[in-house]
Design a protein around this motif. Structure first.
Motif, PDB file in Angstrom:
ATOM      1  N   TYR A  88      -9.189  20.401 -20.984  1.00 16.75           N
ATOM      2  CA  TYR A  88      -9.438  20.536 -19.545  1.00 16.75           C
ATOM      3  C   TYR A  88      -9.643  19.154 -18.950  1.00 16.75           C
ATOM      4  N   ASN A  89      -9.040  18.897 -17.820  1.00 20.72           N
ATOM      5  CA  ASN A  89      -9.175  17.600 -17.161  1.00 20.72           C
ATOM      6  C   ASN A  89      -9.896  17.776 -15.829  1.00 20.72           C
ATOM      7  N   PRO A  90     -11.141  17.292 -15.710  1.00 23.10           N
ATOM      8  CA  PRO A  90     -11.891  17.484 -14.465  1.00 23.10           C
ATOM      9  C   PRO A  90     -11.426  16.578 -13.327  1.00 23.10           C
ATOM     10  N   ILE A  91     -10.617  15.555 -13.658  1.00 24.19           N
ATOM     11  CA  ILE A  91     -10.186  14.584 -12.653  1.00 24.19           C
ATOM     12  C   ILE A  91      -8.771  14.887 -12.200  1.00 24.19           C
ATOM     13  N   GLU A  92      -8.614  15.148 -10.911  1.00 21.24           N
ATOM     14  CA  GLU A  92      -7.281  15.414 -10.352  1.00 21.24           C
ATOM     15  C   GLU A  92      -6.512  14.112 -10.165  1.00 21.24           C
ATOM     16  N   HIS A  93      -7.136  13.141  -9.521  1.00 24.14           N
ATOM     17  CA  HIS A  93      -6.518  11.823  -9.367  1.00 24.14           C
ATOM     18  C   HIS A  93      -7.571  10.808  -8.922  1.00 24.14           C
ATOM     19  N   THR A  94      -7.209   9.540  -9.024  1.00 26.84           N
ATOM     20  CA  THR A  94      -8.100   8.454  -8.604  1.00 26.84           C
ATOM     21  C   THR A  94      -7.340   7.516  -7.660  1.00 26.84           C
ATOM     22  N   LYS A  95      -8.103   6.818  -6.847  1.00 24.47           N
ATOM     23  CA  LYS A  95      -7.513   5.841  -5.931  1.00 24.47           C
ATOM     24  C   LYS A  95      -8.489   4.675  -5.789  1.00 24.47           C
ATOM     25  N   SER A  96      -7.988   3.467  -5.963  1.00 29.00           N
ATOM     26  CA  SER A  96      -8.851   2.298  -5.878  1.00 29.00           C
ATOM     27  C   SER A  96      -8.408   1.378  -4.746  1.00 29.00           C
ATOM     28  N   ARG A  97      -9.341   0.522  -4.313  1.00 28.22           N
ATOM     29  CA  ARG A  97      -9.008  -0.432  -3.251  1.00 28.22           C
ATOM     30  C   ARG A  97      -9.978  -1.599  -3.270  1.00 28.22           C
ATOM     31  N   LEU A  98      -9.483  -2.741  -2.792  1.00 32.30           N
ATOM     32  CA  LEU A  98     -10.306  -3.924  -2.565  1.00 32.30           C
ATOM     33  C   LEU A  98     -10.342  -4.193  -1.072  1.00 32.30           C
ATOM     34  N   LYS A  99     -11.521  -4.437  -0.530  1.00 28.68           N
ATOM     35  CA  LYS A  99     -11.604  -4.820   0.870  1.00 28.68           C
ATOM     36  C   LYS A  99     -10.879  -6.153   1.081  1.00 28.68           C
ATOM     37  N   SER A 100     -10.212  -6.283   2.201  1.00 26.71           N
ATOM     38  CA  SER A 100      -9.569  -7.554   2.527  1.00 26.71           C
ATOM     39  C   SER A 100     -10.632  -8.560   2.963  1.00 26.71           C
ATOM     40  N   PRO A 101     -10.355  -9.861   2.843  1.00 30.96           N
ATOM     41  CA  PRO A 101     -11.322 -10.861   3.321  1.00 30.96           C
ATOM     42  C   PRO A 101     -11.688 -10.644   4.791  1.00 30.96           C
ATOM     43  N   GLU A 102     -10.715 -10.211   5.603  1.00 30.75           N
ATOM     44  CA  GLU A 102     -11.001  -9.956   7.023  1.00 30.75           C
ATOM     45  C   GLU A 102     -11.998  -8.812   7.179  1.00 30.75           C
ATOM     46  N   SER A 103     -11.804  -7.751   6.397  1.00 27.91           N
ATOM     47  CA  SER A 103     -12.711  -6.611   6.461  1.00 27.91           C
ATOM     48  C   SER A 103     -14.112  -6.986   5.991  1.00 27.91           C
ATOM     49  N   ILE A 104     -14.176  -7.801   4.946  1.00 24.54           N
ATOM     50  CA  ILE A 104     -15.482  -8.274   4.446  1.00 24.54           C
ATOM     51  C   ILE A 104     -16.185  -9.094   5.516  1.00 24.54           C
ATOM     52  N   LEU A 105     -15.437  -9.973   6.175  1.00 26.64           N
ATOM     53  CA  LEU A 105     -16.011 -10.831   7.214  1.00 26.64           C
ATOM     54  C   LEU A 105     -16.552  -9.995   8.374  1.00 26.64           C
ATOM     55  N   LYS A 106     -15.780  -8.990   8.803  1.00 24.05           N
ATOM     56  CA  LYS A 106     -16.218  -8.132   9.910  1.00 24.05           C
ATOM     57  C   LYS A 106     -17.509  -7.397   9.551  1.00 24.05           C
ATOM     58  N   LYS A 107     -17.573  -6.866   8.333  1.00 23.59           N
ATOM     59  CA  LYS A 107     -18.774  -6.142   7.914  1.00 23.59           C
ATOM     60  C   LYS A 107     -19.960  -7.085   7.817  1.00 23.59           C
ATOM     61  N   MET A 108     -19.706  -8.302   7.327  1.00 26.94           N
ATOM     62  CA  MET A 108     -20.774  -9.277   7.200  1.00 26.94           C
ATOM     63  C   MET A 108     -21.305  -9.686   8.569  1.00 26.94           C
ATOM     64  N   MET A 109     -20.413  -9.807   9.554  1.00 22.71           N
ATOM     65  CA  MET A 109     -20.824 -10.167  10.913  1.00 22.71           C
ATOM     66  C   MET A 109     -21.698  -9.077  11.522  1.00 22.71           C
ATOM     67  N   ARG A 110     -21.370  -7.816  11.214  1.00 25.31           N
ATOM     68  CA  ARG A 110     -22.192  -6.709  11.722  1.00 25.31           C
ATOM     69  C   ARG A 110     -23.595  -6.739  11.116  1.00 25.31           C
ATOM     70  N   LYS A 111     -23.688  -7.340   9.923  1.00 29.43           N
ATOM     71  CA  LYS A 111     -24.979  -7.422   9.246  1.00 29.43           C
ATOM     72  C   LYS A 111     -25.718  -8.722   9.555  1.00 29.43           C
ATOM     73  N   GLY A 112     -25.131  -9.546  10.440  1.00 28.79           N
ATOM     74  CA  GLY A 112     -25.808 -10.773  10.841  1.00 28.79           C
ATOM     75  C   GLY A 112     -25.231 -12.045  10.282  1.00 28.79           C
ATOM     76  N   GLY A 113     -24.109 -11.954   9.556  1.00 29.29           N
ATOM     77  CA  GLY A 113     -23.464 -13.150   9.032  1.00 29.29           C
ATOM     78  C   GLY A 113     -23.972 -13.551   7.664  1.00 29.29           C
ATOM     79  N   ALA A 114     -23.294 -14.569   7.081  1.00 22.82           N
ATOM     80  CA  ALA A 114     -23.675 -15.056   5.758  1.00 22.82           C
ATOM     81  C   ALA A 114     -23.389 -16.548   5.657  1.00 22.82           C
ATOM     82  N   ASN A 115     -24.145 -17.231   4.816  1.00 27.14           N
ATOM     83  CA  ASN A 115     -23.975 -18.676   4.640  1.00 27.14           C
ATOM     84  C   ASN A 115     -23.219 -19.040   3.370  1.00 27.14           C
ATOM     85  N   SER A 116     -22.963 -18.063   2.504  1.00 20.27           N
ATOM     86  CA  SER A 116     -22.291 -18.353   1.248  1.00 20.27           C
ATOM     87  C   SER A 116     -21.640 -17.094   0.686  1.00 20.27           C
TER      88      SER A 116
END
Length: 247
Positions: free
Chosen positions: A47-75
């Motif tokens: 029996y296989n409980p897993i139908e399928h998987t999907k992976s992803r990496l956030k783009s640098p632009e997406s990381i930057l936008k999320k970081m800006m919403r959190k107040g920015g970062a220095n490193s």
């Protein structure tokens, strides 16, 4: 760092590339673990409980936008400590019980450290969203050091994934306040999907009970498959046939 602006840009690009590479390797580690669990489960339990998987990496632009919403970062190190879903993998299961089974199997891995678990199945979001979210730390071995990298794992059923995918499409790039009427309807749809999940799981359990009862009744019989159809030869008849098959 060099005073040359071009050289500075090259250094930053190299650091960012190495930063993203660590998350890529961490994601590959988790994908391998899931594949091993998937194949082992199929072999041991048929029996296989897993139908399928999907992976992803956030783009640098997406990381930057999320970081800006959190107040920015220095490193980059600050980004690493703040954002835990740069690497993510979604596991789609057959039934609700499979979600918790897979979660437990992953938590039992000695080299995976569970950072947090958010159970949106038992505690859905206001709009009805259901899923189990895990943040785990994965050891990544680079050429000069070992580093623990966070990976987000989302585990949900087919019905939950169907709802979440369409919800995303419906509200994609809409940044205004969603009317309450639409949120209420969305939650009703999520509840309907959950009812489907519970009904299908109940049917699955009942069918498994029927299979076990049939196996108990036919204990000692020889069973085999031809074109996905199960055939059964009683044990007393198999004693007559076997010597001829072995000649």
């Amino acid at each position: 760092m060099s005073d040359n602006p071009i050289e500075q840009v090259k250094v930053i690009q190299k650091e960012l590339k190495r930063f993203m590479m660590k998350y890529k390797f961490a994601l590959q580690e988790v994908e391998t673990k899931i594949k091993i669990l998937q194949e082992e489960f199929q072999m041991l339990h048929d029996y296989n409980p897993i139908e399928h998987t999907k992976s992803r990496l956030k783009s640098p632009e997406s990381i930057l936008k999320k970081m800006m919403r959190k107040g920015g970062a220095n490193s980059l190190e600050e980004i690493k400590e703040t954002i835990h879903d740069i690497a993510g993998i979604r596991i789609t299961c057959s039934f609700i019980s499979d979600i918790y089974r897979i979660s437990e199997m992953l938590q039992s891995q000695n080299d995976l450290k569970t950072i947090s678990i958010k159970d949106y199945i038992k505690n859905p979001k206001p709009n009805g969203y259901k899923s189990l979210h895990m943040i785990v730390e994965v050891p990544v071995f680079m050429s000069d050091h070992e580093e623990s990298i966070c990976v987000e794992i989302q585990i949900r059923t087919i019905a939950m994934d169907f709802w979440a995918s369409l919800e995303h499409k419906i509200f994609y790039k809409y940044y205004e306040t969603v009317p309450q009427r639409l949120i209420d309807d969305l939650k009703k749809a999520a509840d309907t999907a959950y009812e489907l999940d519970t009904t299908m799981e109940q049917l699955h359990h009942e069918m498994e009970e029927i299979k076990r009862a049939n196996q108990a009744d036919s204990k000692g019989d020889f069973q085999f498959l031809i074109d996905n159809q199960q055939f059964k030869i009683p044990e007393n008849l198999m004693n007559i046939i076997s010597p001829k098959l072995l000649k």
